[in-house]
Design an enzyme around this catalytic site. Structure first.
Site, mmCIF file in Angstrom:
data_model
loop_
_atom_site.group_PDB
_atom_site.id
_atom_site.type_symbol
_atom_site.label_atom_id
_atom_site.label_comp_id
_atom_site.label_asym_id
_atom_site.label_seq_id
_atom_site.Cartn_x
_atom_site.Cartn_y
_atom_site.Cartn_z
ATOM 1 C CB VAL A 1 -0.917 0.015 1.240
ATOM 2 C CG1 VAL A 1 -1.712 1.313 1.298
ATOM 3 C CG2 VAL A 1 -1.849 -1.185 1.211
ATOM 4 C CG ASP B 1 8.304 7.479 -3.332
ATOM 5 O OD1 ASP B 1 7.678 6.624 -3.994
ATOM 6 O OD2 ASP B 1 8.445 8.661 -3.704
ATOM 7 N NE ARG B 2 6.202 1.048 2.730
ATOM 8 C CZ ARG B 2 5.061 0.916 2.060
ATOM 9 N NH1 ARG B 2 4.568 1.957 1.402
ATOM 10 N NH2 ARG B 2 4.414 -0.213 2.034
ATOM 11 C CG LEU B 3 11.855 9.966 2.520
ATOM 12 C CD1 LEU B 3 13.029 8.990 2.560
ATOM 13 C CD2 LEU B 3 12.109 11.040 1.479
ATOM 14 C CG HIS B 4 7.024 6.032 6.370
ATOM 15 N ND1 HIS B 4 6.056 6.267 5.414
ATOM 16 C CD2 HIS B 4 7.286 4.690 6.319
ATOM 17 C CE1 HIS B 4 5.730 5.124 4.828
ATOM 18 N NE2 HIS B 4 6.463 4.152 5.350
#
Length: 219
Positions: free
Chosen positions: A3, A197-200
């Site tokens: 997701v 982009d999972r750059l949380h």
């Protein structure tokens, strides 16, 4: 099953375009105000059981366990939940009085993680919460030897019915001697905000003696 988080304009499903940063954590303790804001937002968004948290403990043999419980109090001193002192989690806390708790508001792309020492709350605090519980919940807690095996669902229901019968319809249900509250007194409180982009975004407050420091973490 992968997701994506966030949107092309940088706005996450939490509806906030701005990126979580260290200056969001203010006050003393610095985690308290934002914790309250995020909990209120989860309630307002209709998240199912927004006060549900995953509590992790470690037993005397060093084996971890997690389970979902309901947070029943938040203050500058920490977060509170109630359970049986002789339950699996109660025995683990007696051996290692430290715990973690995670509020997983996945639908909002937000999480809060709390870690710290655990202490029992006062008898008065336990009594006040007990008084707020529905009678059925009081009877169930009184009847249950929490975390202990039982032969069947029918046997469990019979135990509860026996307690209710012995108490009568109108008599108050006393707090069981082996039941009460725990407070996690945070050493670390981390806020997580999902981004593309999972750059949380991860920002945490860490207790350093009598003071706190706030820092950003890489995802």
């Amino acid at each position: 099953m992968r997701v994506g988080y966030g949107a092309s304009d940088g706005t996450g499903r939490d509806g906030v375009a701005a990126n979580l940063d260290v200056d969001w954590l203010t006050g003393d303790p610095p985690w308290r105000a934002l914790f309250g804001d995020w909990l209120a937002a989860a309630i307002g968004a209709g998240v199912a059981e927004p006060n549900a948290m995953i509590v992790g403990t470690v037993d005397a043999d060093g084996r971890p366990a997690t389970r979902t419980v309901l947070c029943k109090g938040v203050s500058d001193e920490g977060i509170v939940f109630f359970t049986g002192y002789d339950s699996d989690k109660g025995r683990a806390l007696a051996a290692n009085p430290y715990a973690s708790a995670t509020f997983p508001w996945i639908a909002m792309e937000r999480q809060i993680h709390v870690r710290g020492r655990v202490v029992k709350v006062s008898g008065d605090e336990t009594q006040a919460y007990w008084n707020s519980r529905p009678r059925g919940s009081q009877v169930s807690a009184s009847a249950s030897d929490q975390s202990r095996p039982i032969a069947s669902r029918e046997a469990l229901e019979a135990k509860a019915a026996d307690v209710a019968r012995r108490l009568g319809e109108d008599a108050p249900v006393p707090v069981p001697e082996n039941w009460g509250g725990y407070r996690i007194e945070p050493d670390v409180v981390e806020f997580w905000q999902g981004r593309a982009d999972r750059l949380h975004n991860r920002v945490r407050a860490v207790r350093d003696g009598d003071a706190w420091r706030v820092e950003r973490l890489q995802p």
